[in-house]
Each structure stands twice: as structure tokens, then as C-alpha cells.
Design a protein around this motif. Sequence first.
Motif, mmCIF file in Angstrom:
data_model
loop_
_atom_site.group_PDB
_atom_site.id
_atom_site.type_symbol
_atom_site.label_atom_id
_atom_site.label_comp_id
_atom_site.label_asym_id
_atom_site.label_seq_id
_atom_site.Cartn_x
_atom_site.Cartn_y
_atom_site.Cartn_z
ATOM 1 N N ALA A 1 -11.183 -9.340 -11.717
ATOM 2 C CA ALA A 1 -10.751 -8.576 -12.994
ATOM 3 C C ALA A 1 -10.472 -6.964 -12.608
ATOM 4 O O ALA A 1 -11.388 -6.868 -11.767
ATOM 5 C CB ALA A 1 -12.082 -8.618 -14.066
ATOM 6 N N SER A 2 -9.938 -6.292 -13.311
ATOM 7 C CA SER A 2 -9.872 -4.800 -13.091
ATOM 8 C C SER A 2 -10.364 -3.870 -14.337
ATOM 9 O O SER A 2 -10.584 -4.495 -15.249
ATOM 10 C CB SER A 2 -8.325 -4.396 -12.661
ATOM 11 N N ARG B 1 -15.180 -0.011 -1.989
ATOM 12 C CA ARG B 1 -14.675 -1.093 -2.515
ATOM 13 C C ARG B 1 -13.323 -1.348 -2.209
ATOM 14 O O ARG B 1 -12.934 -2.666 -1.787
ATOM 15 C CB ARG B 1 -14.309 -0.481 -4.055
ATOM 16 N N VAL B 2 -12.422 -0.575 -1.751
ATOM 17 C CA VAL B 2 -11.017 -0.856 -1.111
ATOM 18 C C VAL B 2 -11.327 -1.374 0.151
ATOM 19 O O VAL B 2 -10.464 -2.414 0.456
ATOM 20 C CB VAL B 2 -10.322 0.435 -0.842
ATOM 21 N N LEU C 1 -9.020 9.404 -8.668
ATOM 22 C CA LEU C 1 -10.180 8.957 -7.828
ATOM 23 C C LEU C 1 -10.714 7.581 -7.499
ATOM 24 O O LEU C 1 -11.185 6.835 -6.652
ATOM 25 C CB LEU C 1 -11.625 9.738 -7.964
ATOM 26 N N THR C 2 -10.063 6.762 -8.509
ATOM 27 C CA THR C 2 -10.268 5.226 -8.635
ATOM 28 C C THR C 2 -8.910 4.820 -8.335
ATOM 29 O O THR C 2 -7.881 5.059 -8.968
ATOM 30 C CB THR C 2 -10.779 4.622 -10.034
ATOM 31 N N THR C 3 -8.779 4.015 -7.444
ATOM 32 C CA THR C 3 -7.400 3.355 -6.701
ATOM 33 C C THR C 3 -7.447 2.051 -7.007
ATOM 34 O O THR C 3 -7.315 1.178 -5.867
ATOM 35 C CB THR C 3 -7.047 3.866 -5.451
ATOM 36 N N PRO C 4 -7.241 1.148 -7.971
ATOM 37 C CA PRO C 4 -7.387 -0.252 -8.310
ATOM 38 C C PRO C 4 -5.987 -0.756 -7.437
ATOM 39 O O PRO C 4 -6.036 -2.067 -7.177
ATOM 40 C CB PRO C 4 -7.282 -0.455 -9.651
ATOM 41 N N ASP C 5 -5.024 -0.074 -7.340
ATOM 42 C CA ASP C 5 -3.887 -0.499 -6.721
ATOM 43 C C ASP C 5 -3.897 -0.470 -5.327
ATOM 44 O O ASP C 5 -2.809 -1.113 -4.694
ATOM 45 C CB ASP C 5 -2.539 0.050 -7.294
ATOM 46 N N ALA D 1 -1.870 0.005 7.317
ATOM 47 C CA ALA D 1 -2.239 1.034 7.068
ATOM 48 C C ALA D 1 -2.299 1.530 5.654
ATOM 49 O O ALA D 1 -1.501 1.492 4.710
ATOM 50 C CB ALA D 1 -1.327 2.412 7.412
ATOM 51 N N LEU D 2 -3.823 1.798 5.138
ATOM 52 C CA LEU D 2 -4.054 1.907 3.777
ATOM 53 C C LEU D 2 -4.706 3.151 3.621
ATOM 54 O O LEU D 2 -5.344 3.800 4.449
ATOM 55 C CB LEU D 2 -5.160 0.956 3.242
ATOM 56 N N SER D 3 -4.274 4.008 2.644
ATOM 57 C CA SER D 3 -4.892 5.294 2.393
ATOM 58 C C SER D 3 -5.257 5.687 1.017
ATOM 59 O O SER D 3 -4.582 5.256 0.102
ATOM 60 C CB SER D 3 -3.691 6.356 2.916
ATOM 61 N N VAL D 4 -6.329 6.050 0.993
ATOM 62 C CA VAL D 4 -6.687 6.570 -0.312
ATOM 63 C C VAL D 4 -6.785 8.408 -0.731
ATOM 64 O O VAL D 4 -7.199 8.801 0.500
ATOM 65 C CB VAL D 4 -8.342 6.308 -0.302
#
Length: 322
Positions: free
Chosen positions: A321-322, A260-261, A309-313, A278-281
Amino acid sequence: AAPSVSPPATFAGGNVRIALVRQLSSGDYFEQWLAGAQAEAKALNVRLEVSSGDGNNDKQALNLEQAVTAKSDAIIVDHGFAQTVQPAIKKAVAAEIPLVAFDVDPGSPQAVALTQDDHQIAEQALGALKTDTGGSGEVLYVYVAGFAPLDRRDETWEQFKKDNPGIKQVAQIGVVNSSTASAVADQAKAALQANPGVKAIFAPYDEFAKGAALAVKELGLADKVKIYGADISTADIGVMTEAGSPWVATSATDPANVGRVAVRAAALLVAGENVDRALSVPPSLITQQGLRDAGITSVEQLTRAFPGLTTPDVARVPWAAS
Ligand code: SR1
């Protein structure tokens, strides 16, 4: 929550095309990741055009060239080897096609590089291994070089061995193909028979851990040899929690969330929004004991128990919608 802004006009007709160019597609991790990417694409009203090299790097490079030629609105490169994908990534950048690279070094600063925090993944799993072993003993290591996430986890393993001289790596095995788990099971059986003193297996990819678990169970060693892995799926939860399972800990993100990210980041780039390069989960440590105690049997239940485990930001889309 309701979106704070309206979607850009480009997204209204459902004609935004994002090419997802994959190196690998089989196995729990990659299936869940794709399901998440597809769900996000649907939510954002974009067309996700998916191709896979099925482990053939030349085929992935060709698929990437085709996505550039087809003037996709954005491209997501999912895994791959730097030397096979970077030439086409350069062409995408030259053609001003926004690009997100997941788990592969894009080699171009214009591209967004998305990763899971692989050093933390290895640290969390190895932290559990150290606690259980007291920091000493013979360990079997499962690794294949060349895959960026595995190479980063390997850096942590190398440092861990230096910091814990009582830990002895007695053998290294590993293969990545369309039947990784069963191939690793065969290798692990041979390695365990040749090294009867092994008390832990570091297997930082769920297909590796599943294969190792199969080998340990078939050899009747589950009381003696414990497995420390990476990744999670509903099937993995089943393997970890079954009676007598040797797989005692795994460090994982929710793969669907990472998919999703990736799509959110690509959509933001299409809209001309700023996205960190650079994006990191971050991962969470999941233990057999914790799963059993909470009665967790699926990833859906797991994400409720571990909201982190869910990273909407990470790559938040303001019009969604979030
Ligand atoms: C072959 S590379 C496998 C890894 O890719 C993703 O980073 C998953 O975490 C998996 O462990």
C-alpha cells in the motif's frame, strides 16, 4: 492507495530475511535511517537482521561475511569503505544473494547502488553560502575522506572553489567517530580562533554542523559566522531554529525515507523484480528562515511541508500500500 497486486508467496509467512550490515549506527542520521528501514520491513512482512560495525571496518566486513554464510535472502550494506566490503560483496553476488549498497561503491555491477544525490546536496548548501557571502570570504571546511557521500560532496566543493575564486578555504577539520559533534566542536573552536576572518563554515554532515554550531556559539561569533550543512533531524531543526543559531541552511533528504527505499529495493530483488542498478534520492534545501516562517519543529512537519522528501516511486513495491 490500495496495492495493485498481491505479495509474492515468499513473503506470506514472514520468513524473508534481509540482513542490514551497517558501518555506523550512532547519530541522528543513522538512527532515523534505521527507523525507516524497520518500518518498511514491518510493512512488507520481512525480517530485518541488523548488525553494526560501530565504526570498526573489520567488524563490518565480518558481519557481512556472516550474512553471506547465513544465506540471507538479501543483504543491504549501509556505508562502509570499498576496500573492506567489496570482497564479501563479491561472495554475496557469487552466491546469488541480491544486494543493495547504500553510500558505498559495491564494486559489482549486479548490486544495486543507492545514494542520496550528494552533488546536489553540496550544490544546494553552497548555493546558500554563495548568496549570503556574495561569493567571497574565508571559509572553514569540515570533511573526512573515505566516506563515499562525503567524497562526492567534496568533489562539488573543489569545483565550487574553482568557480568562485573569492572563496578562500583557510582550514579543514573533521573527524567521524561515536561523538563526532563534540570532537568537531573542539576542532572548530581552535580553527576559528586561529582564523578570525572566517565568515562561513561548510559542514556537509549534520554531526559536523552541530559541532560547528556549538563552537560558534561558545565563541560568541553567531552574528559573524554562518554554517551551511547537510542532513536534518528533529534535533537539528531545534538547533537551526533556536534564537541566535548560526546554522542557516542545510540540504537534506528524509533519512527514514532513504532507509525505506533500501528495504523496498532489497524486497523487490528477493521477488525477482527489476530494480535500476543506480537509485538516487534527491535532497531539498531547508533554511533557518523557512523553518522559522513555517513554524516547523519536527521532521514529521517538515515532510508535510516538503512532499518531495518522500519518494514512493523510487523502488516502488507493487504489492505494498502507498
Ligand atoms: C560519515 S558519512 C555521513 C553521511 O552519510 C549520509 O549520506 C548522510 O547524509 C551523512 O551526511
